[in-house]
Motif scaffolding. Structure first.
Motif, PDB file in Angstrom:
ATOM      1  N   LYS A  87      -9.044 -11.146 -30.475  1.00  0.00           N
ATOM      2  CA  LYS A  87      -9.000 -12.597 -30.625  1.00  0.00           C
ATOM      3  C   LYS A  87      -9.129 -13.241 -29.255  1.00  0.00           C
ATOM      4  CE  LYS A  87      -5.899 -12.238 -34.620  1.00  0.00           C
ATOM      5  NZ  LYS A  87      -4.591 -12.644 -35.209  1.00  0.00           N
ATOM      6  N   VAL A  88      -9.416 -14.542 -29.247  1.00  0.00           N
ATOM      7  CA  VAL A  88      -9.580 -15.283 -27.999  1.00  0.00           C
ATOM      8  C   VAL A  88      -8.715 -16.540 -28.068  1.00  0.00           C
ATOM      9  CG1 VAL A  88     -11.199 -16.453 -26.460  1.00  0.00           C
ATOM     10  CG2 VAL A  88     -11.933 -14.433 -27.729  1.00  0.00           C
ATOM     11  N   THR A  89      -7.950 -16.775 -27.021  1.00  0.00           N
ATOM     12  CA  THR A  89      -7.130 -17.991 -26.977  1.00  0.00           C
ATOM     13  C   THR A  89      -8.011 -19.202 -26.711  1.00  0.00           C
ATOM     14  OG1 THR A  89      -6.753 -17.927 -24.583  1.00  0.00           O
ATOM     15  CG2 THR A  89      -5.214 -16.682 -25.973  1.00  0.00           C
ATOM     16  N   GLU A  90      -7.522 -20.349 -27.086  1.00  0.00           N
ATOM     17  CA  GLU A  90      -8.140 -21.579 -26.605  1.00  0.00           C
ATOM     18  C   GLU A  90      -7.864 -21.685 -25.110  1.00  0.00           C
ATOM     19  OE1 GLU A  90      -6.921 -25.069 -28.652  1.00  0.00           O
ATOM     20  OE2 GLU A  90      -7.133 -24.181 -30.653  1.00  0.00           O
ATOM     21  N   PRO A  91      -8.753 -22.327 -24.345  1.00  0.00           N
ATOM     22  CA  PRO A  91      -8.457 -22.522 -22.922  1.00  0.00           C
ATOM     23  C   PRO A  91      -7.132 -23.259 -22.742  1.00  0.00           C
ATOM     24  CG  PRO A  91     -10.750 -23.076 -23.396  1.00  0.00           C
ATOM     25  CD  PRO A  91     -10.077 -22.866 -24.721  1.00  0.00           C
ATOM     26  N   PHE A  92      -6.304 -22.816 -21.806  1.00  0.00           N
ATOM     27  CA  PHE A  92      -5.015 -23.469 -21.570  1.00  0.00           C
ATOM     28  C   PHE A  92      -4.760 -23.581 -20.071  1.00  0.00           C
ATOM     29  CE2 PHE A  92      -4.201 -18.945 -21.903  1.00  0.00           C
ATOM     30  CZ  PHE A  92      -3.250 -18.667 -20.937  1.00  0.00           C
ATOM     31  N   ALA A  93      -4.018 -24.612 -19.704  1.00  0.00           N
ATOM     32  CA  ALA A  93      -3.746 -24.901 -18.299  1.00  0.00           C
ATOM     33  C   ALA A  93      -2.490 -24.168 -17.837  1.00  0.00           C
ATOM     34  CB  ALA A  93      -3.584 -26.404 -18.091  1.00  0.00           C
ATOM     35  N   GLN A  94      -2.356 -24.050 -16.531  1.00  0.00           N
ATOM     36  CA  GLN A  94      -1.169 -23.415 -15.976  1.00  0.00           C
ATOM     37  C   GLN A  94       0.059 -24.242 -16.335  1.00  0.00           C
ATOM     38  OE1 GLN A  94      -1.502 -22.425 -11.869  1.00  0.00           O
ATOM     39  NE2 GLN A  94       0.235 -21.031 -11.922  1.00  0.00           N
ATOM     40  N   GLY A  95       1.094 -23.562 -16.811  1.00  0.00           N
ATOM     41  CA  GLY A  95       2.304 -24.247 -17.258  1.00  0.00           C
ATOM     42  C   GLY A  95       2.325 -24.470 -18.755  1.00  0.00           C
ATOM     43  N   ASP A  96       1.156 -24.364 -19.411  1.00  0.00           N
ATOM     44  CA  ASP A  96       1.090 -24.509 -20.866  1.00  0.00           C
ATOM     45  C   ASP A  96       1.135 -23.129 -21.523  1.00  0.00           C
ATOM     46  OD1 ASP A  96       0.825 -27.214 -20.513  1.00  0.00           O
ATOM     47  OD2 ASP A  96      -1.361 -27.220 -20.760  1.00  0.00           O
ATOM     48  N   GLU A  97       1.501 -23.116 -22.793  1.00  0.00           N
ATOM     49  CA  GLU A  97       1.478 -21.873 -23.559  1.00  0.00           C
ATOM     50  C   GLU A  97       0.202 -21.824 -24.393  1.00  0.00           C
ATOM     51  OE1 GLU A  97       4.945 -21.372 -25.910  1.00  0.00           O
ATOM     52  OE2 GLU A  97       6.340 -21.579 -24.219  1.00  0.00           O
ATOM     53  N   PRO A  98      -0.460 -20.688 -24.452  1.00  0.00           N
ATOM     54  CA  PRO A  98      -1.657 -20.600 -25.301  1.00  0.00           C
ATOM     55  C   PRO A  98      -1.279 -20.782 -26.768  1.00  0.00           C
ATOM     56  CG  PRO A  98      -1.000 -18.430 -24.499  1.00  0.00           C
ATOM     57  CD  PRO A  98      -0.153 -19.425 -23.774  1.00  0.00           C
ATOM     58  N   LYS A  99      -2.095 -21.502 -27.480  1.00  0.00           N
ATOM     59  CA  LYS A  99      -1.813 -21.761 -28.888  1.00  0.00           C
ATOM     60  C   LYS A  99      -2.038 -20.498 -29.717  1.00  0.00           C
ATOM     61  CE  LYS A  99      -3.118 -26.646 -28.645  1.00  0.00           C
ATOM     62  NZ  LYS A  99      -4.044 -27.705 -29.144  1.00  0.00           N
ATOM     63  N   GLY A 100      -1.241 -20.365 -30.755  1.00  0.00           N
ATOM     64  CA  GLY A 100      -1.446 -19.279 -31.709  1.00  0.00           C
ATOM     65  C   GLY A 100      -0.746 -17.984 -31.379  1.00  0.00           C
ATOM     66  N   VAL A 101      -0.062 -17.921 -30.209  1.00  0.00           N
ATOM     67  CA  VAL A 101       0.677 -16.708 -29.857  1.00  0.00           C
ATOM     68  C   VAL A 101       2.091 -17.109 -29.441  1.00  0.00           C
ATOM     69  CG1 VAL A 101      -1.340 -15.375 -29.178  1.00  0.00           C
ATOM     70  CG2 VAL A 101      -0.185 -16.777 -27.483  1.00  0.00           C
ATOM     71  N   ASN A 102       3.031 -16.222 -29.697  1.00  0.00           N
ATOM     72  CA  ASN A 102       4.428 -16.483 -29.364  1.00  0.00           C
ATOM     73  C   ASN A 102       4.788 -15.627 -28.156  1.00  0.00           C
ATOM     74  OD1 ASN A 102       7.148 -16.826 -29.215  1.00  0.00           O
ATOM     75  ND2 ASN A 102       7.605 -16.129 -31.286  1.00  0.00           N
ATOM     76  N   VAL A 103       4.715 -16.241 -26.964  1.00  0.00           N
ATOM     77  CA  VAL A 103       4.926 -15.487 -25.732  1.00  0.00           C
ATOM     78  C   VAL A 103       6.027 -16.149 -24.910  1.00  0.00           C
ATOM     79  CG1 VAL A 103       2.591 -14.561 -25.601  1.00  0.00           C
ATOM     80  CG2 VAL A 103       3.068 -16.812 -24.634  1.00  0.00           C
ATOM     81  N   PRO A 104       6.616 -15.418 -23.952  1.00  0.00           N
ATOM     82  CA  PRO A 104       7.675 -16.003 -23.122  1.00  0.00           C
ATOM     83  C   PRO A 104       7.170 -17.173 -22.293  1.00  0.00           C
ATOM     84  CG  PRO A 104       7.674 -13.611 -22.953  1.00  0.00           C
ATOM     85  CD  PRO A 104       6.439 -13.991 -23.690  1.00  0.00           C
ATOM     86  N   ALA A 105       8.118 -18.015 -21.847  1.00  0.00           N
ATOM     87  CA  ALA A 105       7.775 -19.247 -21.142  1.00  0.00           C
ATOM     88  C   ALA A 105       7.001 -18.974 -19.859  1.00  0.00           C
ATOM     89  CB  ALA A 105       9.042 -20.041 -20.859  1.00  0.00           C
ATOM     90  N   GLN A 106       7.324 -17.883 -19.158  1.00  0.00           N
ATOM     91  CA  GLN A 106       6.671 -17.611 -17.878  1.00  0.00           C
ATOM     92  C   GLN A 106       5.337 -16.896 -18.030  1.00  0.00           C
ATOM     93  OE1 GLN A 106       9.566 -16.437 -19.100  1.00  0.00           O
ATOM     94  NE2 GLN A 106      10.429 -14.962 -17.676  1.00  0.00           N
ATOM     95  N   PHE A 107       4.857 -16.749 -19.252  1.00  0.00           N
ATOM     96  CA  PHE A 107       3.605 -16.036 -19.478  1.00  0.00           C
ATOM     97  C   PHE A 107       2.444 -16.705 -18.753  1.00  0.00           C
ATOM     98  CE2 PHE A 107      -0.356 -15.637 -21.900  1.00  0.00           C
ATOM     99  CZ  PHE A 107      -0.540 -14.268 -21.838  1.00  0.00           C
ATOM    100  N   SER A 108       2.416 -18.031 -18.745  1.00  0.00           N
ATOM    101  CA  SER A 108       1.309 -18.755 -18.119  1.00  0.00           C
ATOM    102  C   SER A 108       1.162 -18.374 -16.650  1.00  0.00           C
ATOM    103  CB  SER A 108       1.521 -20.267 -18.256  1.00  0.00           C
ATOM    104  OG  SER A 108       0.576 -20.983 -17.513  1.00  0.00           O
ATOM    105  N   ARG A 109       2.288 -18.240 -15.957  1.00  0.00           N
ATOM    106  CA  ARG A 109       2.242 -17.886 -14.536  1.00  0.00           C
ATOM    107  C   ARG A 109       1.619 -16.504 -14.351  1.00  0.00           C
ATOM    108  NH1 ARG A 109       5.758 -15.084 -11.466  1.00  0.00           N
ATOM    109  NH2 ARG A 109       7.341 -15.123 -13.097  1.00  0.00           N
ATOM    110  N   ILE A 110       1.995 -15.558 -15.227  1.00  0.00           N
ATOM    111  CA  ILE A 110       1.427 -14.214 -15.148  1.00  0.00           C
ATOM    112  C   ILE A 110      -0.064 -14.253 -15.477  1.00  0.00           C
ATOM    113  CG2 ILE A 110       1.539 -11.887 -16.093  1.00  0.00           C
ATOM    114  CD1 ILE A 110       3.996 -12.643 -14.483  1.00  0.00           C
TER     115      ILE A 110
END
Length: 568
Positions: free
Chosen positions: A347-370
């Protein structure tokens, strides 16, 4: 159990593996190793700073910082997370510095805390809110939770001892604030309990939306003038494979069926947590049968998640063995090809900005930074990311540069913003015009009600309210802020109208009819409690003033401060 001890903790494996325990990540980070080495190197209890001219040992600093984490946990009901806010505000660092000063003062004043005093503090903190009884089992469960985070029973009891000692310091330094003369207390009571009787005309921007001219030309001009507000930040897109826990129900059922002592395990866990731990959505206690059924479902879900994680690890391990094609136009090619080979759906996420969570997945808050640390050369997150209901394996797909979307793509949003902005402008103009008319009319002897009626505005009924900022104000429309209203009213003279005061989605104009002094009956009934509160308030202010002076005089210096300065 205390309401500040979290009843439902779902620790994500990814969070633990990525950040371990934040307290020790920071302490054993590069700057802190350098700070300890600055005292002469080696693994001994070297100096990491100084306070009041004497050194602060590494062990003292470490233990004080652990206490800062405990203080944060008890105040907030959760451990601090690795976030931009935490890095900028640094509450743990601030609390550590404060405690270093306070603990140094405990030694200077030779404040000794007895074991019974510590026991009394713990029993008070951990008493049941309803029965006021202390239950040792609840305390033991709390300590067991702390031990999973790297804290011992001794750590907490030492923290408790210091809390009692600090309370003695607060009482000592705040004592001058408790010396409140009766006449001064009564005077302040009468001042804070004086009431304002007012009339109010509120202006709601929604009433002006119909007057807005939203022609295409005006919207285009608005968009051009505010283009920076609509520019999309740099974003990234990831490819991923999802391993939902629900796909592993059969394996989980087999595991559960193979446990010959399953019922005994459930009974033991029920006893360990205690009956009061299990509640329904309305916080009502569950029956033992319902609670144990809930435990069974938790165990089944844990078994499902374990299988999902195993499958994700197997996939991630195979992915890691594949050679990365650094010149590939699709850095996620390996993940997508491996998924197809294993009959999995990439699958492919929608484009997301740093600090935001990708839609459709349940990931930890700091995932965006990683995720934003990934590159085409190193596209894979090497470990599965585990959420509450699934495990994921991610790979970097592409970076989307910052861009300004064309007006046609966001016309609805721009139109809405324009209409709201224009409605607020029209509201402000109407409010200012009314304020001028009301001021002139009242000065000429006309009533505020009359000029409002003449101009077609309705008065809002507002109950009398005191100067005391803690008191609520009944009958306020949403666009009127209570603090703003109180400040406006008590800065006007009776018989005068205010200017237009902007608020949320509108504003208001206020007229003060009169101020009503506190009655002798109110003074007689409420003054004793007020005096106690005033003493507590002034004692707190006295302590804060004392602590500020002590902090400045302590001249606290840490090696980490020097390291940060050098890095900057």
């Amino acid at each position: 159990m205390l309401n500040h001890i979290r009843r439902h903790q779902k620790w994500l494996w990814f969070v633990i593996s990525a950040s371990v325990i934040i307290s020790f990540v920071w302490y054993f980070g590069p700057s802190q190793r350098a700070a300890r080495a600055g005292g002469g190197g080696g693994m001994g209890d070297v100096a990491v700073g100084e306070i009041n001219g004497h050194p602060i040992s590494a062990s003292t600093f470490k233990n004080t910082r652990k206490e800062a984490f405990l203080q944060y946990y008890l105040q907030n009901g959760q451990w601090p997370e690795d976030s931009e806010f935490m890095r900028q505000y640094d509450p743990i660092g601030r609390e550590t510095r404060s405690r270093l000063v306070l603990l140094d003062k405990l030694k200077e004043y030779d404040i000794q805390v007895s074991d019974p005093a510590v026991a009394d503090w713990i029993s008070t903190v951990f008493q049941d809110r309803k029965t006021k009884q202390f239950h040792m089992a609840d305390y033991d469960r709390f300590i067991a939770q702390l031990e999973t985070k790297g804290f011992s029973r001794h750590d907490f009891e030492q923290f408790a001892r210091h809390q009692v000692g600090i309370s003695h310091l607060v009482a000592l330094a705040g004592a001058p604030g408790k010396m409140v003369p009766p006449q001064a207390a009564e005077q302040q009571f009468r001042q804070e309990h004086e009431k304002a009787a007012v009339k109010l005309v509120a202006f709601n921007s929604s009433n002006f939306l119909a007057r807005v001219d939203a022609s295409p030309e005006k919207i285009a001009t608005y968009y051009t003038n505010r283009a920076a507000n609509y520019r999309l930040p740099e974003r990234i897109q990831l490819s991923y494979v999802e391993f939902p826990a629900s796909n592993y129900t059969a394996q989980a059922d087999q595991q559960m069926a193979s446990l010959t002592n399953l019922n005994q395990r459930i009974d033991a866990e029920y006893q360990r947590r205690g009956a009061s731990f299990f509640t329904d959505v309305n916080n009502n206690p569950l029956t033992p049968e319902a609670a144990k059924a809930k435990l069974r479902e938790e165990m089944k879900h844990d078994a499902e998640m374990l299988e999902a994680r195993k499958a994700a690890i197997e996939f991630a391990t195979a992915l890691e063995k594949m050679e990365v094609k650094t010149n590939s136009p699709n850095p996620a090619e390996n993940l997508e090809n491996l998924a197809s080979a294993k009959n999995l759906q990439p699958k492919v996420t929608e484009p997301f900005a740093q600090g935001d969570e990708p839609k459709g997945v349940n990931v930890p808050a700091q995932f965006s930074r990683i995720a934003f640390s990934l590159t085409a050369e190193e596209p894979n997150i090497t470990e599965p990311v585990v959420g509450e209901t699934a495990a994921y394996v991610f790979a970097f797909k592409r970076r989307v540069p910052s861009a300004l979307p064309p007006l046609e793509a966001i016309k609805d949003q721009v139109t809405e913003d324009y209409r709201r902005s224009e409605a607020l402008r029209l509201t402000r103009e109407a409010g200012q015009a009314f304020a001028t008319a009301a001021t002139n009319a009242v000065a000429s002897g006309k009533s505020f009600e009359a000029v409002a009626k003449e101009l077609g505005y309705n008065l809002t009924d507002v109950a009398q309210f005191p100067r005391d900022s803690h008191a609520s104000i009944e009958g306020l429309p949403p666009q009127v802020d209570p603090a703003s209203l109180r400040n406006t009213a008590f800065n006007l003279q009776p018989g005068h109208a205010s200017g237009y005061i902007p608020g949320r989605d509108g504003g208001y104009v206020l007229f003060v009819e009169k101020f009503i002094p506190a009655s002798d009956e109110e003074v007689k009934k409420e003054l004793p409690e007020f005096v106690e509160e005033l003493r507590r308030r002034q004692a707190s202010e006295a302590f804060n003033e004392w602590f500020t002076k002590q902090s400045q005089a302590a001249n606290l210096k840490l090696a980490s401060d020097r390291n940060r300065t050098e890095e900057e």
